[in-house]
Design an enzyme around this catalytic site. Structure first.
Site, PDB file in Angstrom:
ATOM      1  N   HIS A  11       0.824  -1.215   0.000  1.00  0.00           N
ATOM      2  CA  HIS A  11       0.000   0.000   0.000  1.00  0.00           C
ATOM      3  C   HIS A  11       0.861   1.270   0.000  1.00  0.00           C
ATOM      4  CE1 HIS A  11      -4.137  -1.657   0.344  1.00  0.00           C
ATOM      5  NE2 HIS A  11      -3.428  -2.725   0.666  1.00  0.00           N
ATOM      6  N   ASP A  18       2.456   2.100  -2.766  1.00  0.00           N
ATOM      7  CA  ASP A  18       2.596   2.584  -4.154  1.00  0.00           C
ATOM      8  C   ASP A  18       1.730   3.800  -4.464  1.00  0.00           C
ATOM      9  OD1 ASP A  18       0.220   1.087  -4.313  1.00  0.00           O
ATOM     10  OD2 ASP A  18       0.772   0.067  -6.178  1.00  0.00           O
ATOM     11  N   SER A  54     -11.432 -15.604 -24.086  1.00  0.00           N
ATOM     12  CA  SER A  54     -10.577 -16.137 -23.022  1.00  0.00           C
ATOM     13  C   SER A  54     -10.806 -17.619 -22.831  1.00  0.00           C
ATOM     14  CB  SER A  54     -10.879 -15.408 -21.706  1.00  0.00           C
ATOM     15  OG  SER A  54     -10.271 -16.103 -20.625  1.00  0.00           O
ATOM     16  N   ALA A 110      -6.686 -13.993  -6.057  1.00  0.00           N
ATOM     17  CA  ALA A 110      -5.759 -14.536  -5.064  1.00  0.00           C
ATOM     18  C   ALA A 110      -4.714 -13.506  -4.644  1.00  0.00           C
ATOM     19  CB  ALA A 110      -5.068 -15.784  -5.614  1.00  0.00           C
ATOM     20  N   GLY A 111      -4.895 -12.256  -5.074  1.00  0.00           N
ATOM     21  CA  GLY A 111      -3.927 -11.219  -4.730  1.00  0.00           C
ATOM     22  C   GLY A 111      -2.621 -11.386  -5.480  1.00  0.00           C
ATOM     23  N   GLU A 150      -7.020   0.478 -15.731  1.00  0.00           N
ATOM     24  CA  GLU A 150      -7.667  -0.120 -14.555  1.00  0.00           C
ATOM     25  C   GLU A 150      -8.364   0.941 -13.701  1.00  0.00           C
ATOM     26  OE1 GLU A 150      -5.867  -3.465 -12.898  1.00  0.00           O
ATOM     27  OE2 GLU A 150      -7.138  -3.471 -11.120  1.00  0.00           O
ATOM     28  N   ASP A 153       1.551  -3.303  -9.527  1.00  0.00           N
ATOM     29  CA  ASP A 153       1.287  -4.584 -10.183  1.00  0.00           C
ATOM     30  C   ASP A 153       1.614  -4.526 -11.676  1.00  0.00           C
ATOM     31  OD1 ASP A 153       0.378  -5.138  -7.676  1.00  0.00           O
ATOM     32  OD2 ASP A 153      -1.741  -4.978  -8.213  1.00  0.00           O
TER      33      ASP A 153
HETATM   34  C1  GLA Z   1      -3.111  -4.021  -5.000  1.00  0.00           C
HETATM   35  C2  GLA Z   1      -2.962  -2.808  -5.906  1.00  0.00           C
HETATM   36  C3  GLA Z   1      -1.527  -2.290  -5.872  1.00  0.00           C
HETATM   37  C4  GLA Z   1      -1.053  -2.069  -4.438  1.00  0.00           C
HETATM   38  C5  GLA Z   1      -1.346  -3.305  -3.584  1.00  0.00           C
HETATM   39  C6  GLA Z   1      -1.015  -3.090  -2.139  1.00  0.00           C
HETATM   40  O1  GLA Z   1      -2.358  -5.094  -5.496  1.00  0.00           O
HETATM   41  O2  GLA Z   1      -3.302  -3.142  -7.231  1.00  0.00           O
HETATM   42  O3  GLA Z   1      -1.444  -1.087  -6.603  1.00  0.00           O
HETATM   43  O4  GLA Z   1      -1.624  -0.922  -3.876  1.00  0.00           O
HETATM   44  O5  GLA Z   1      -2.701  -3.706  -3.688  1.00  0.00           O
HETATM   45  O6  GLA Z   1       0.352  -2.920  -1.955  1.00  0.00           O
END
Ligand code: GLA
Length: 406
Positions: free
Chosen positions: A46, A48, A79, A142-143, A179, A191
Site C-alpha cells: 500500500h 505505491d 478467453s 488470489a492477490g 484499470e 502490479d
Molecule cells: C493491489 C494494488 C496495488 C497495491 C497493492 C497493495 O495489489 O493493485 O497497486 O496498492 O494492492 O500494496
C-alpha cells in the site's frame, strides 16, 4: 500427501496451446504471441499510491495472449478461462462510463483488455482493432495480480503490432490508467510495473514516484531457503471500497502533514509527524495509516540493504513486522491470512506476511528448505482444523516479466 506443489511446471503452459486455441476461435494463425506474469510483493504494501517503495517479483504463472491486428475498428476478445464466447466491441465506442460500450457483466474480464485499448487511444496512440485470445495460469482473486498480467500482455501485444515503441514504464502507466479509469479500480502502479519490468531471478526495487527501479538478485534456493505462496482462497475484491478508503485516509494524512505524499515523511520524523496530526474520529484511523506507510517504506529500504549484502535470511523479521503493521495499523488482514502467517512462524518459518491488497488473497512465507514441507503441512492442517477451505501452497521462483513468445 504432497503439501506443496512446484510452481514452474504447472505455471507456464507455453505458446503452442494458446496459438492452437486462437486458430480454433478465429480460424487463422495469430500475428504473434505474448506473455505477462502474475506477481507476489516481497515487501512494500500500500506504499505505491503514497509515492513510496515496493519490491515485487514475477511469478512463473503467466497470462498468454495470441493477437492479430484488425483494420476495421473491431475488437474481438476471447478467453480460455471464461465462459461466454467472443466479446465483440467497436473501439470508437469504448467509454469508461457505464453508458459506454463496456462489456456486459458476463464478459467482465474483457473490461481489462478493452480498457487498455481505450487508454492507449485516449493517449493519442494509433491503436486500431484486434482479435485476441488469452489463456492464464495466474490464479484470479488470489492477490497475485491476474488483472495486471492481462492488461500488460494486451498492452505489450498492441505496442508491438502497432509499432508504438513504448517503454515498459509507459506501458505500466497506460495499463494502470485502464484499470483506474475504465475498469474503475483505484489501484497504484506496482502490479502493472511488476508485470512489465520484473526479470527472472530478481526482485524489483521500485520507487513508485518516478518509476526508477533496480533489479535485486533474489536467489532463495542458493541460500538454502524457499519462498512459499499460500493462497488462502479467500477472494479479495479491491473494488469493494475498503481499498479506496485506505487510499483516501493516506491522502488525508499527507494533507494534514503538509507533504505531497506520505513518502515525504522521513522515518526519523515519524513520532513528530504523528504528534502533529489532529485528533479526529477518522475511520480507519489516520495516525495508524501514516504509521504503516512510513514504517513500511523504511522496511523496504532495510530489506534492500540485507539483499544487497547477500543475506536473504535477515529479511525474515522485517516480513513478519510488515504483517503486524498491515494487520494492526492498516487493518486489512483477515482471519485466514493471520492463521497462515502465525502457523507458519510457529512451525519454524523465517518470516511471513500477507502480500497484495489484503482482505484475503495470499501470504508469503520465507522458510528453510528443510522445513518447507513441515511448515506447509502445518498451515494446511491449521486451515482444516479451523474449518477453512484448503489453501493452495506453492513455491515462488522469480520469473521473467512481460515478453514476446512468438
Ligand atoms: C493491489 C494494488 C496495488 C497495491 C497493492 C497493495 O495489489 O493493485 O497497486 O496498492 O494492492 O500494496
Amino acid at each position: 500427501m504432497i503439501a506443496h506443489e512446484a510452481a514452474t511446471p504447472a505455471a507456464e503452459h507455453g505458446a503452442a496451446p494458446t496459438e492452437a486455441a486462437f486458430r480454433a476461435v478465429y480460424g487463422a494463425a495469430p500475428a504473434g504471441i505474448w506473455a505477462a506474469p502474475g506477481r507476489v510483493n516481497l515487501i512494500g504494501e500500500h506504499t505505491d499510491y503514497n509515492d513510496g517503495f515496493v519490491m515485487p517479483l514475477a511469478l512463473p504463472h503467466t497470462t498468454i495472449a495470441a493477437v492479430t491486428p484488425r483494420t476495421d475498428g473491431v475488437l474481438r476478445l476471447h478467453s480460455g478461462n471464461a465462459e461466454g464466447g467472443i466479446v465483440e466491441l467497436r473501439i470508437d465506442t469504448l467509454r469508461p462510463a457505464p453508458d459506454g460500450d463496456r462489456p456486459a457483466p458476463d464478459g467482465r474480464w474483457a473490461a481489462y483488455p478493452a480498457g487498455v485499448v481505450w487508454a492507449m487511444r485516449e493517449a493519442g496512440l494509433p491503436v486500431g482493432g484486434a482479435d485476441l485470445h488469452v489463456d492464464s495460469t495466474v490464479p484470479t482473486g488470489a492477490g497475485l495480480s491476474s488483472s495486471a498480467a492481462l492488461e500488460v500482455v494486451t498492452a505489450l501485444a498492441l505496442n508491438d503490432l502497432y509499432a508504438l515503441g513504448l517503454t515498459p514504464q509507459r506501458l505500466a502507466r497506460l495499463t494502470q490508467r485502464a484499470e483506474n479509469a475504465f475498469v474503475g479500480v483505484p489501484c497504484g502502479i506496482m502490479d502493472q510495473t511488476a508485470a512489465a519490468c520484473c526479470t527472472a531471478g530478481h526482485a524489483l526495487f521500485l520507487d513508485t514516484r518516478d518509476l526508477r527501479s533496480r533489479q535485486v538478485p533474489f536467489d532463495v534456493a542458493a541460500q538454502g531457503l524457499r519462498l512459499l505462496v499460500v493462497d488462502t482462497r479467500v477472494k479479495h475484491e479491491l473494488g469493494d471500497g475498503a481499498y479506496a478508503e485506505r487510499r483516501a485516509g493516506c491522502e488525508r494524512g499527507a494533507r494534514a502533514l503538509g507533504v505531497p505524499a506520505l513518502r515525504d515523511v522521513p522515518h526519523a520524523q515519524l513520532a513528530d509527524a504523528l504528534a502533529t496530526l489532529p485528533d479526529t474520529p477518522d475511520m480507519p484511523d489516520t495516525r495508524a495509516l501514516v504509521r504503516h506507510i512510513v514504517t513500511e517504506n523504511h522496511r523496504v529500504e532495510e530489506v534492500v540493504a540485507h539483499l544487497d549484502a547477500g543475506d536473504i535470511r535477515a529479511i525474515g523479521p522485517l516480513l513478519t513486522a510488515g504483517h503486524a503493521s498491515l494487520r494492526d495499523d492498516f487493518a486489512i488482514s483477515c482471519a485466514e491470512l493471520d492463521l497462515a502467517v502465525d502457523t507458519a512462524l510457529a512451525a519454524g518459518a523465517v518470516g511471513a506476511r500477507m502480500t497484495g491488497g489484503g482482505f484475503g488473497g495470499s501470504a508469503i512465507v520465507l522458510v528453510d528448505e528443510a522445513a518447507a514441507d513441515t511448515v506447509s503441512a502445518a498451515v494446511t492442517a491449521a486451515f482444516a482444523a479451523a474449518g477453512h477451505a484448503a489453501p493452495r501452497i506453492f513455491t515462488a521462483v522469480p520469473g521473467p516479466g512481460a515478453r514476446r513468445l512468438a
